[in-house]
Design a protein around this motif. Structure first.
Motif, mmCIF file in Angstrom:
data_model
loop_
_atom_site.group_PDB
_atom_site.id
_atom_site.type_symbol
_atom_site.label_atom_id
_atom_site.label_comp_id
_atom_site.label_asym_id
_atom_site.label_seq_id
_atom_site.Cartn_x
_atom_site.Cartn_y
_atom_site.Cartn_z
ATOM 1 N N ASN A 31 0.825 -1.217 0.000
ATOM 2 C CA ASN A 31 0.000 0.000 0.000
ATOM 3 C C ASN A 31 0.855 1.261 0.000
ATOM 4 O OD1 ASN A 31 -2.868 -0.907 0.166
ATOM 5 N ND2 ASN A 31 -2.046 -2.018 1.930
ATOM 6 N N LYS A 32 1.972 1.240 0.699
ATOM 7 C CA LYS A 32 2.855 2.416 0.737
ATOM 8 C C LYS A 32 3.470 2.678 -0.641
ATOM 9 C CE LYS A 32 4.031 2.071 5.628
ATOM 10 N NZ LYS A 32 5.101 1.795 6.619
ATOM 11 N N LEU A 44 -4.045 1.593 -14.009
ATOM 12 C CA LEU A 44 -3.698 0.384 -14.763
ATOM 13 C C LEU A 44 -4.562 -0.811 -14.381
ATOM 14 C CD1 LEU A 44 0.191 0.704 -14.494
ATOM 15 C CD2 LEU A 44 -1.210 1.115 -16.530
ATOM 16 N N GLY A 45 -5.522 -0.594 -13.470
ATOM 17 C CA GLY A 45 -6.408 -1.678 -13.062
ATOM 18 C C GLY A 45 -5.860 -2.531 -11.943
ATOM 19 N N LEU A 46 -4.857 -2.022 -11.232
ATOM 20 C CA LEU A 46 -4.258 -2.773 -10.133
ATOM 21 C C LEU A 46 -4.855 -2.337 -8.806
ATOM 22 C CD1 LEU A 46 -0.542 -2.397 -11.259
ATOM 23 C CD2 LEU A 46 -1.946 -4.443 -11.492
ATOM 24 N N SER A 47 -5.043 -3.288 -7.910
ATOM 25 C CA SER A 47 -5.514 -2.952 -6.567
ATOM 26 C C SER A 47 -4.830 -3.875 -5.568
ATOM 27 C CB SER A 47 -7.037 -3.093 -6.471
ATOM 28 O OG SER A 47 -7.417 -4.424 -6.756
ATOM 29 N N VAL A 48 -4.767 -3.411 -4.331
ATOM 30 C CA VAL A 48 -4.130 -4.199 -3.277
ATOM 31 C C VAL A 48 -5.218 -4.877 -2.454
ATOM 32 C CG1 VAL A 48 -2.566 -4.161 -1.306
ATOM 33 C CG2 VAL A 48 -2.258 -2.507 -3.164
ATOM 34 N N LEU A 49 -5.116 -6.180 -2.289
ATOM 35 C CA LEU A 49 -6.065 -6.923 -1.477
ATOM 36 C C LEU A 49 -5.702 -6.754 -0.017
ATOM 37 C CD1 LEU A 49 -6.108 -10.214 -3.615
ATOM 38 C CD2 LEU A 49 -7.665 -8.243 -3.777
ATOM 39 N N GLU A 50 -6.609 -7.111 0.878
ATOM 40 C CA GLU A 50 -6.367 -6.961 2.317
ATOM 41 C C GLU A 50 -5.109 -7.699 2.756
ATOM 42 O OE1 GLU A 50 -8.942 -8.029 6.183
ATOM 43 O OE2 GLU A 50 -10.039 -6.971 4.613
ATOM 44 N N SER A 51 -4.799 -8.793 2.087
ATOM 45 C CA SER A 51 -3.617 -9.595 2.427
ATOM 46 C C SER A 51 -2.314 -8.921 2.017
ATOM 47 C CB SER A 51 -3.698 -10.952 1.724
ATOM 48 O OG SER A 51 -3.645 -10.758 0.313
ATOM 49 N N GLY A 52 -2.430 -7.905 1.159
ATOM 50 C CA GLY A 52 -1.233 -7.262 0.622
ATOM 51 C C GLY A 52 -0.869 -7.780 -0.757
ATOM 52 N N GLY A 62 7.624 -3.356 -5.870
ATOM 53 C CA GLY A 62 8.884 -3.401 -5.136
ATOM 54 C C GLY A 62 9.831 -2.354 -5.673
ATOM 55 N N PHE A 63 11.064 -2.529 -5.380
ATOM 56 C CA PHE A 63 12.082 -1.593 -5.816
ATOM 57 C C PHE A 63 13.156 -2.326 -6.603
ATOM 58 C CE2 PHE A 63 10.255 0.284 -2.013
ATOM 59 C CZ PHE A 63 9.943 1.546 -2.477
ATOM 60 N N MET A 64 13.577 -1.691 -7.680
ATOM 61 C CA MET A 64 14.717 -2.187 -8.435
ATOM 62 C C MET A 64 15.896 -1.280 -8.140
ATOM 63 S SD MET A 64 13.308 -3.165 -12.192
ATOM 64 C CE MET A 64 12.529 -4.732 -12.467
ATOM 65 N N PHE A 65 17.054 -1.843 -8.110
ATOM 66 C CA PHE A 65 18.250 -1.029 -7.874
ATOM 67 C C PHE A 65 19.438 -1.662 -8.591
ATOM 68 C CE2 PHE A 65 19.971 -3.965 -4.684
ATOM 69 C CZ PHE A 65 18.817 -4.591 -4.217
ATOM 70 N N LEU A 66 20.388 -0.799 -8.908
ATOM 71 C CA LEU A 66 21.587 -1.281 -9.581
ATOM 72 C C LEU A 66 22.517 -1.929 -8.580
ATOM 73 C CD1 LEU A 66 22.399 1.743 -11.902
ATOM 74 C CD2 LEU A 66 21.223 -0.373 -12.479
ATOM 75 N N SER A 67 23.129 -3.011 -8.980
ATOM 76 C CA SER A 67 24.129 -3.647 -8.118
ATOM 77 C C SER A 67 25.044 -4.502 -8.983
ATOM 78 C CB SER A 67 23.470 -4.498 -7.035
ATOM 79 O OG SER A 67 22.696 -5.514 -7.614
ATOM 80 N N GLU A 68 26.310 -4.520 -8.618
ATOM 81 C CA GLU A 68 27.290 -5.330 -9.347
ATOM 82 C C GLU A 68 26.859 -6.786 -9.370
ATOM 83 O OE1 GLU A 68 30.579 -4.879 -10.667
ATOM 84 O OE2 GLU A 68 30.039 -2.760 -10.864
ATOM 85 N N ASN A 69 26.483 -7.267 -8.190
ATOM 86 C CA ASN A 69 26.023 -8.645 -8.062
ATOM 87 C C ASN A 69 24.511 -8.627 -7.912
ATOM 88 O OD1 ASN A 69 28.730 -9.637 -7.969
ATOM 89 N ND2 ASN A 69 28.821 -8.885 -5.860
#
Ligand code: SF4
Length: 98
Positions: A31-32, A44-52, A62-69
């Motif tokens: 939700n955050k 886009l038609g997305l919703s969060v259910l009570e379960s998350g 989620g989050f994407m981030f750059l990393s060597e590995n």
């Protein structure tokens, strides 16, 4: 999407982490992330259910981030038979994450 990001930004190692994948980050915190996106998910038609979980099923946030590995939180996930698994479960990493 990962391939497009790699091509568009000329980067290689992209890691991804999402709510529910680690002990201290509950799925309800999706939700955050949706709040940060200010209505775009619902456009886009997305919703969060009570379960998350996100509807439609198999949607992820989620989050994407750059990393060597590259890091895939699948190494910490005990879900068996997940069709989206990107890396094998690693018991030692899982225990260390607790
Ligand atoms: S194994 Fe599946 S459910 Fe678990 S973190 Fe990876 S993609 Fe998500």
């Amino acid at each position: 999407m990962r391939d497009k990001i790699k091509a568009d930004y000329n980067v290689h190692g992209i890691s991804h982490i999402n709510p529910g994948s680690i002990q201290d980050w509950s799925t309800v915190e999706v939700n955050k992330i949706f709040d940060l996106l200010e209505g775009k998910p619902s456009d886009l038609g997305l919703s969060v259910l009570e379960s998350g979980m996100i509807n439609p099923v198999r949607s992820v946030s989620g989050f994407m981030f750059l990393s060597e590995n590259e890091f895939h939180n699948c190494i910490l996930c005990r879900k068996v038979d997940c069709p989206n698994r990107r890396a094998e479960f690693e018991e030692e990493e899982y225990i260390n994450s607790l």
